[in-house]
Design a protein around this motif. Structure first.
Motif, PDB file in Angstrom:
ATOM      1  N   CYS A 104      -1.324   5.159   4.160  1.00 38.33           N
ATOM      2  CA  CYS A 104      -1.337   6.102   2.755  1.00 38.33           C
ATOM      3  C   CYS A 104      -1.030   7.631   2.760  1.00 38.33           C
ATOM      4  O   CYS A 104      -0.968   7.608   3.825  1.00 38.33           O
ATOM      5  CB  CYS A 104      -3.124   6.397   3.181  1.00 38.33           C
TER       6      CYS A 104
ATOM      7  N   THR B 129      -3.110   7.437  -2.853  1.00 28.97           N
ATOM      8  CA  THR B 129      -3.804   7.163  -1.381  1.00 28.97           C
ATOM      9  C   THR B 129      -4.078   7.892   0.025  1.00 28.97           C
ATOM     10  O   THR B 129      -4.030   8.291   0.204  1.00 28.97           O
ATOM     11  CB  THR B 129      -3.361   5.782  -1.103  1.00 28.97           C
TER      12      THR B 129
ATOM     13  N   LEU C 193       0.781  -1.096   0.150  1.00 28.40           N
ATOM     14  CA  LEU C 193      -0.145   0.417   0.066  1.00 28.40           C
ATOM     15  C   LEU C 193       1.012   0.877  -0.225  1.00 28.40           C
ATOM     16  O   LEU C 193       0.639   2.333  -0.638  1.00 28.40           O
ATOM     17  CB  LEU C 193      -0.952   0.359   1.494  1.00 28.40           C
TER      18      LEU C 193
ATOM     19  N   ARG D 136      -4.660  11.107   5.529  1.00 33.56           N
ATOM     20  CA  ARG D 136      -5.508  10.374   6.209  1.00 33.56           C
ATOM     21  C   ARG D 136      -6.608  11.550   6.669  1.00 33.56           C
ATOM     22  O   ARG D 136      -6.625  12.166   6.992  1.00 33.56           O
ATOM     23  CB  ARG D 136      -5.140  10.374   7.612  1.00 33.56           C
TER      24      ARG D 136
ATOM     25  N   ALA E 254      -6.788   7.711   2.981  1.00 34.73           N
ATOM     26  CA  ALA E 254      -7.097   6.911   4.398  1.00 34.73           C
ATOM     27  C   ALA E 254      -8.987   7.642   4.355  1.00 34.73           C
ATOM     28  O   ALA E 254      -8.788   9.055   4.908  1.00 34.73           O
ATOM     29  CB  ALA E 254      -7.049   6.336   4.929  1.00 34.73           C
TER      30      ALA E 254
END
Length: 254
Positions: A115, A96, A89, A118, A98
């Motif tokens: 990630c 990415t 990940l 966030r 979260a």
């Protein structure tokens, strides 16, 4: 749908991976840890995807890892399937995010920290419980947490195993934004839409460099790509012409 699995939804340029195990508050089972790396391989190879969102089903992100097979966990150490999934990940080539509601604990916090961003609802709770369980947090996971929040905040989380609320997570850098739960989905959609409009080349290069994964030769390669692809010329022309840019570069697939 299986009771415990990772579910992928692709909508336009955004792929959403949903941690789905409601009876266990979305705890990650061994099968789910094993499912994540090949799932990420597939999503990463899709040229239409510009960003990935990781979230949990319902009102919980992930309450941790399923610890039913303790002997396997203890024997694996840093070679566990959870660490392998986390590392995959963290290496995902595209941004990415979260999207965190409710509990983000143990394995859930491990995934969120892997990630790039966030975004948390105000009911989110974060925790790192190995000290309460007599376990040693994996070294790659511990180092990633310390880089994110700093050594002192990481030690507090690791030494006490206390849950912290979303506002404290924001103060120490564990969360990037905190907002009312009813606004979480819209804000995440706004961020991913913005990222999707930006140059994929610029974003991919920035991610590698910030994560300290780009050697000097790789950085030189990125600069050559700027010239070779015409991305900068297109971006600057679009600004001058007051129009949306048509960035055409797509990252190479393995």
């Amino acid at each position: 749908m299986a009771e415990a699995e990772l579910v992928v939804e692709v909508s336009g340029p955004v792929a959403t991976v949903v941690i789905h195990n409601p009876p266990r508050r979305n705890a990650m089972t061994p099968a789910m840890w094993r499912q994540l790396p090949p799932l990420l391989d597939e999503v990463e190879a899709d040229p239409s995807v510009r960003a990935l969102v990781l979230t949990g089903a319902g009102d919980t992100f992930c309450a941790g890892a399923d610890l039913t097979d303790l002997d396997e966990l203890l024997a694996a150490g840093d070679g566990s399937i959870a660490v392998a999934a986390e590392e995959r990940l963290a290496r995902f080539a595209k941004p990415t995010i979260a999207a965190v509601r409710g509990a983000c604990v143990g394995g859930g916090c491990q995934l969120a920290v892997a990630c790039d961003l966030r975004i948390a609802a105000d009911d989110a709770r974060f925790g790192v419980p190995p000290a309460r369980l007599g376990l040693v947090y994996p070294a790659p996971t511990t180092r990633r947490l310390a880089r994110l929040v700093g050594p002192s905040a990481a030690k507090h989380l690791l030494f006490t195993a206390e849950l912290i609320d979303a506002e404290r997570a924001l103060r120490i850098g564990l969360a990037d934004e905190v907002l009312p739960g009813e606004r979480l989905a819209a804000r995440v959609a706004e961020i991913t839409a913005t990222i999707a409009q930006r140059s994929p080349l610029s974003v991919a290069a920035a991610k590698e460099i910030v994560d300290d994964r780009a050697a000097p030769s790789r950085i030189a390669w990125w600069h050559r790509k700027v010239a070779d692809t015409g991305e900068a010329r297109e971006g600057i022309t679009a600004v001058r012409e007051r129009r949306a840019p048509g960035f055409a570069w797509t990252p190479p697939t393995a």
